[in-house]
Write a protein that holds these residues in place. Structure first.
Motif, PDB file in Angstrom:
ATOM      1  N   ARG A  15      40.510  45.186  47.479  1.00  0.00           N
ATOM      2  CA  ARG A  15      41.024  46.039  46.656  1.00  0.00           C
ATOM      3  C   ARG A  15      40.158  47.173  46.356  1.00  0.00           C
ATOM      4  O   ARG A  15      40.718  48.438  45.799  1.00  0.00           O
ATOM      5  CB  ARG A  15      41.390  45.403  45.312  1.00  0.00           C
ATOM      6  CG  ARG A  15      42.606  44.335  45.457  1.00  0.00           C
ATOM      7  CD  ARG A  15      42.967  43.769  44.123  1.00  0.00           C
ATOM      8  NE  ARG A  15      43.206  44.718  43.018  1.00  0.00           N
ATOM      9  CZ  ARG A  15      44.347  45.383  42.951  1.00  0.00           C
ATOM     10  NH1 ARG A  15      45.450  44.906  44.016  1.00  0.00           N
ATOM     11  NH2 ARG A  15      44.743  46.234  41.738  1.00  0.00           N
ATOM     12  N   PRO A  55      38.446  35.367  44.849  1.00  0.00           N
ATOM     13  CA  PRO A  55      38.339  36.271  43.744  1.00  0.00           C
ATOM     14  C   PRO A  55      37.435  37.493  44.182  1.00  0.00           C
ATOM     15  O   PRO A  55      37.639  38.568  44.053  1.00  0.00           O
ATOM     16  CB  PRO A  55      38.177  35.868  42.240  1.00  0.00           C
ATOM     17  CG  PRO A  55      38.396  34.479  42.293  1.00  0.00           C
ATOM     18  CD  PRO A  55      38.002  33.971  43.681  1.00  0.00           C
ATOM     19  N   LEU A  60      36.631  39.382  37.401  1.00  0.00           N
ATOM     20  CA  LEU A  60      37.242  38.960  38.671  1.00  0.00           C
ATOM     21  C   LEU A  60      38.778  38.166  38.023  1.00  0.00           C
ATOM     22  O   LEU A  60      39.601  38.321  38.656  1.00  0.00           O
ATOM     23  CB  LEU A  60      36.360  37.904  39.499  1.00  0.00           C
ATOM     24  CG  LEU A  60      35.122  38.579  40.300  1.00  0.00           C
ATOM     25  CD1 LEU A  60      34.493  37.486  40.976  1.00  0.00           C
ATOM     26  CD2 LEU A  60      35.855  39.660  41.057  1.00  0.00           C
ATOM     27  N   ALA A  90      40.488  39.225  35.792  1.00  0.00           N
ATOM     28  CA  ALA A  90      41.293  40.155  35.637  1.00  0.00           C
ATOM     29  C   ALA A  90      42.391  40.839  36.779  1.00  0.00           C
ATOM     30  O   ALA A  90      43.465  41.078  36.786  1.00  0.00           O
ATOM     31  CB  ALA A  90      40.678  41.586  35.167  1.00  0.00           C
ATOM     32  N   ILE A  91      41.738  40.643  38.051  1.00  0.00           N
ATOM     33  CA  ILE A  91      42.686  40.636  39.194  1.00  0.00           C
ATOM     34  C   ILE A  91      43.289  39.725  39.806  1.00  0.00           C
ATOM     35  O   ILE A  91      44.015  39.716  40.839  1.00  0.00           O
ATOM     36  CB  ILE A  91      41.860  41.413  40.314  1.00  0.00           C
ATOM     37  CG1 ILE A  91      40.597  40.370  40.672  1.00  0.00           C
ATOM     38  CG2 ILE A  91      40.954  42.717  39.894  1.00  0.00           C
ATOM     39  CD1 ILE A  91      39.921  41.103  42.089  1.00  0.00           C
ATOM     40  N   ARG A  92      43.239  38.417  39.156  1.00  0.00           N
ATOM     41  CA  ARG A  92      44.043  37.074  39.729  1.00  0.00           C
ATOM     42  C   ARG A  92      45.457  37.417  40.012  1.00  0.00           C
ATOM     43  O   ARG A  92      45.682  36.870  41.098  1.00  0.00           O
ATOM     44  CB  ARG A  92      44.005  36.005  38.319  1.00  0.00           C
ATOM     45  CG  ARG A  92      44.059  34.869  38.899  1.00  0.00           C
ATOM     46  CD  ARG A  92      44.437  34.053  37.592  1.00  0.00           C
ATOM     47  NE  ARG A  92      45.851  33.924  37.471  1.00  0.00           N
ATOM     48  CZ  ARG A  92      46.401  32.679  37.124  1.00  0.00           C
ATOM     49  NH1 ARG A  92      45.765  31.770  37.138  1.00  0.00           N
ATOM     50  NH2 ARG A  92      47.872  32.901  36.958  1.00  0.00           N
ATOM     51  N   SER A 117      46.467  41.269  47.062  1.00  0.00           N
ATOM     52  CA  SER A 117      45.325  41.473  48.060  1.00  0.00           C
ATOM     53  C   SER A 117      45.806  42.420  48.728  1.00  0.00           C
ATOM     54  O   SER A 117      46.242  42.347  50.053  1.00  0.00           O
ATOM     55  CB  SER A 117      45.114  39.980  48.707  1.00  0.00           C
ATOM     56  OG  SER A 117      44.049  40.063  49.844  1.00  0.00           O
ATOM     57  N   LYS A 168      38.968  38.937  47.014  1.00  0.00           N
ATOM     58  CA  LYS A 168      40.085  40.099  46.823  1.00  0.00           C
ATOM     59  C   LYS A 168      39.570  41.367  46.249  1.00  0.00           C
ATOM     60  O   LYS A 168      40.043  42.419  46.315  1.00  0.00           O
ATOM     61  CB  LYS A 168      41.053  39.217  45.672  1.00  0.00           C
ATOM     62  CG  LYS A 168      42.386  39.999  45.768  1.00  0.00           C
ATOM     63  CD  LYS A 168      43.116  39.586  44.467  1.00  0.00           C
ATOM     64  CE  LYS A 168      43.934  38.291  44.623  1.00  0.00           C
ATOM     65  NZ  LYS A 168      44.773  37.958  43.564  1.00  0.00           N
ATOM     66  N   SER A 169      38.526  41.187  45.254  1.00  0.00           N
ATOM     67  CA  SER A 169      38.180  42.222  44.482  1.00  0.00           C
ATOM     68  C   SER A 169      37.615  43.236  45.694  1.00  0.00           C
ATOM     69  O   SER A 169      37.638  44.470  45.566  1.00  0.00           O
ATOM     70  CB  SER A 169      36.973  41.668  43.780  1.00  0.00           C
ATOM     71  OG  SER A 169      36.440  42.949  43.206  1.00  0.00           O
ATOM     72  N   LEU A 182      46.936  40.569  40.702  1.00  0.00           N
ATOM     73  CA  LEU A 182      47.182  41.537  41.613  1.00  0.00           C
ATOM     74  C   LEU A 182      47.106  41.270  43.088  1.00  0.00           C
ATOM     75  O   LEU A 182      46.681  40.009  43.396  1.00  0.00           O
ATOM     76  CB  LEU A 182      45.956  42.513  41.257  1.00  0.00           C
ATOM     77  CG  LEU A 182      46.015  43.073  39.662  1.00  0.00           C
ATOM     78  CD1 LEU A 182      44.868  43.849  39.598  1.00  0.00           C
ATOM     79  CD2 LEU A 182      47.316  43.559  39.211  1.00  0.00           C
TER      80      LEU A 182
END
Ligand code: PEP
Ligand code: MG
Length: 763
Positions: free
Chosen positions: A712, A705, A428, A430-432, A436, A708-709, A434
């Motif tokens: 996405r 996170p 998670l 890794a998408i910090r 939403s 958001k994941s 990026l």
């Protein structure tokens, strides 16, 4: 009869082991009902049979040996039907099952009542008589009442009996399991540190004395201080008291004598117990004795003893002798009731888990724990907290369970889960940075809920785009007094500044319910329906105005403040609060402050507000739904009560319906509608809310996170489709399982771990 019942229950409560408790039951009921036999059969999960555990009247050798399956004998019938069976002559009943070793053949009359706890038949309480006769209605009523009252005690004795063999001998069974309610997701394997709130004697844990002389010294010192306080009070009241009342002070002093309570406490300290634990043991033993006395005057003396104990404990606590000073690296904090102040006592890097005996999944302590990302189990009502200090624990924050003294097998099972969790967290990260946004381009702003000072850094670190709820009562709860205007201004600035220019939504003080301030206690029969939130602050404009002024001053030059009003149930409350805010604003401008008018919003948390969403929307700049309280009030389920935790569910169709209604209505006034209840932080819940039209989701930073994941990984269309499928379902279970299976279909299964279905301790 009532008196007798009370006494039996008290005596059973005071028993230190399950066997002792059962023996008291059979002896006392046997005597009270003047029957020839009284027996208790209890369910044994290993053999799935009902075992004769105690008896007065049957062959003593049969105890522990006679075992009946649920389909065997009249006892089995009681279990099967889960209702009393009253027979003039059991031996002619078709289900009669003759057990030779019990020596039952001479008894004819039979009355058996089930012992039921939380819908489970724990056992059967039986009375028997030689004569052929039906037990009369009052006898049946007595036994049924007795059994209902004892069920909880037996259930408690069963679990605690599983942990301690004999009173306080410190022997703990491996993998002793205690059920609670999931508080904050995650697993922790560590060491229990039991903290008692100040002056709460009953919550003081047993603990080995590190240095017996030091403990004796602490105790004697505190005792002397209490004695001297009593003497001072006695002297100062001497003029106004009659002789016999004056004599009471002497009685108190005598109770504290070396050959009375004090002597007993010292004996236990000499036996190796630390001073507060020794004091608790002695006081509890005496209180129990007094409470069982027939004479109401003597019974009342239990209160005096409790009071004396509390005084001595307070003195010891003032001297710092009663909180653990050394927190191990893997501290799992255990308390009757976790408070924000307690959280502050443990160095953050050492705190890996929380266990609260009281409270439930949506209590504020659990919400704080979630925001700190600390695995938590709430409402572990049967946990003998005073006996587990420094023991090894596993805490399962998914299924709401605690294991004491876990076996190597159990530890390895949970270690695997810990590793899985770490991998997920890494993924998670890794998408910090990026956005939403759904795969088809729908942007969903993710904001955070804050309260503790540490939330700010964590939230920024996880890419929060604003603060949807700053719970201002949290700093109030940690403080000793109402914080001054300047203190408030400083702490609000610390929230506003790091987020600027992003919006920070500050909620005005929301106390009452389960959020009480030590210096402003609100004691009510029904606190959730009482003086809460805006109701308190409108009645205390001086508190409200100071807070609003502090918020406004803190926002000077930043201009990112939004003010939000909690627990609104009428438009009048909005009008009154807005008038006060406007007043504070113009006063500050007159005083020379350079301010920008903040946006004002209201929370929708009560059913009345759902149906006035549009009227509310006309008066404010934004609306935010507090789904935690809304669920509590719509379903009439106390969010803090572990007994009804199973009924508290945001996925109840009525709650989803209300959530949709609010956003549809409020949008007609073209204002922003957000949600800041815990549901927004649940990946599956977030997808539904997006489909409903919520403009902003605000959640604790730990969950951000994951949400958001999820966002996405889906399209807006999929969210809408999911919602349309869910609205046709009629139960929360169906809805939840549908969401989970859809999430798996969308490839988001890793985000939906809710309850561990299989592990070594599952029964
Ligand atoms: C709510 O009720 O949903 C909410 C966000 O407020 P709190 O949990 O602080 O009562
Ligand atoms: Mg609320």
């Amino acid at each position: 009869m009532l008196d007798m019942l009370r006494k039996i229950v008290q005596e059973v409560n005071a028993a230190s082991t399950l066997t002792a408790a059962l023996n008291i039951i059979v002896r006392r009921v046997h005597r009270a009902m003047k029957t020839n036999v009284c027996s208790v059969y209890l369910y044994d999960p290993k053999t799935e049979n009902y075992v004769l555990m105690a008896s007065e009247g049957l062959n003593p050798n049969a105890v522990g040996h006679v075992s009946l399956s649920p389909s065997e004998g009249v006892v089995g019938k009681v279990v099967d039907r889960a209702e009393p069976i009253n027979l003039e002559d059991a031996s002619v009943h078709p289900s009669y099952h003759y057990v030779m070793e019990a020596g039952e053949e001479e008894f004819h009359a039979f009355l058996g009542v089930p012992i039921i706890h939380q819908r489970k038949v724990l056992g059967v309480l039986v009375v028997q008589q030689k004569t052929r006769r039906r037990f009369d209605e009052s006898e049946e009523a007595f036994l049924v009442t007795m059994s209902a009252q004892l069920a909880g005690v037996i259930a408690h004795a069963e679990v605690t009996g599983g942990i301690t063999v004999g009173p306080n001998d410190g022997h703990v069974r491996n993998d002793a399991k205690f059920d609670g309610v999931a508080g904050a997701q995650g697993v922790a394997i560590g060491t229990a540190v039991v903290i008692a709130p100040l002056a709460d004697l009953d919550a003081v844990p047993d603990q080995d004395a590190e240095d017996i002389d030091v403990e004796l010294e602490h105790f004697r010192h505190a005792l002397e201080k209490v004695r001297s306080d009593i003497r001072v009070v006695g002297r100062s009241l001497a003029q106004r008291l009659k002789g016999e009342e004056q004599a009471l002070f002497d009685v108190y002093l005598r109770m504290l004598d070396d050959n009375a309570l004090a002597g007993e406490v010292e004996e236990r300290i000499n036996g190796g117990q630390w001073a507060p634990g020794a004091l608790r043991q002695v006081i509890q033993a005496h209180v129990q004795q007094f409470e069982m006395m027939d004479d109401p005057y003597l019974r009342e003396r239990a209160t005096d003893i409790k009071d004396l104990g509390r005084r001595v404990l307070s003195k010891m606590q003032q001297e710092g002798a009663s909180t653990p000073v050394n927190f191990p690296e893997d501290t799992i904090l255990v308390a009757e009731e976790i408070t924000p102040a307690m959280l502050g006592e443990v160095p953050t890097e050492k705190l890996i888990g929380l266990v609260s005996v009281m409270g439930s999944g949506n209590s504020h302590a659990a919400i704080l724990a979630r925001s700190m990302g600390i695995p938590t189990v709430m409402g572990v009502v049967d946990l003998p907290a005073t006996q587990i200090h420094s023991k090894q624990l596993i805490l399962d924050g998914y299924s709401g369970r605690v294991f004491v003294n876990p076996s190597a097998e159990m530890c390895s099972f949970y270690n695997d889960i810990l590793q899985e969790e770490q991998q997920l967290t890494k993924g998670l990260e890794a998408i910090r940075d990026l956005p939403s946004v759904t795969v088809d381009g729908r942007v969903v702003p993710l904001w955070v809920n804050t309260g503790l000072a540490t939330d700010v850094a964590l939230s920024l670190d996880r890419g929060a785009e604003g603060v949807g709820l700053y719970r201002t009562e949290v700093p109030f709860m940690i403080s000793q007094f109402f914080p001054s205007e300047t203190e408030q201004q400083i702490s609000y600035r610390k929230q506003l500044e790091p987020f600027a220019p992003r919006a920070v939504t500050m909620r005005t003080l929301d106390i009452g319910g389960d959020k009480s301030l030590p210096y402003f206690p609100i004691e009510e029969e029904n606190p959730s329906l009482g003086w809460r939130g805006i109701r308190v602050t409108l009645d205390h404009p001086e508190i409200f105005l100071v807070q609003v002024r502090a918020m406004l001053m803190a926002s000077e030059g930043l201009d990112n403040l939004r003010i939000m009003l909690p627990m609104i149930s009428t438009v009048t409350e909005i009008d009154e609060a807005v008038t006060l805010i406007n007043r504070a604003f113009s006063e500050l401008v007159d005083e020379g402050h350079d301010l920008v008018q903040p946006e004002i919003g209201v929370m929708i948390e009560v059913p009345a507000a759902v149906y006035q969403a549009r009227a509310f929307a006309k008066r404010v700049d934004f609306i935010s739904v507090g789904s935690n309280d809304l669920t509590q009030y719509l379903l009439a389920v106390d969010r803090n009560n572990p007994r009804v935790a199973d009924l508290y569910n945001v996925y109840h169709p009525a709650v989803l319906n209300a959530l949709q209604h609010i956003v549809t209505e409020a949008h007609q006034e073209n204002i922003q509608v957000s949600i800041c209840g815990e549901m927004a932080g649940d990946p599956g819940g977030a997808l539904l809310l997006i489909a409903m039209g919520y403009d902003v989701l605000s959640m604790n930073s730990t969950n951000l996170p994951r949400v958001k994941s999820a966002i996405r990984g889906v399209s807006y269309e999929q969210c809408v489709q999911l919602l349309s499928e869910v609205v046709d379902l009629e139960t929360q279970e169906q809805i939840q399982s549908h969401i989970t299976s859809k999430m798996t279909e969308f490839g988001l299964g890793r985000l939906t771990r809710q309850v561990l279905s299989v592990h070594p301790g599952k029964h």
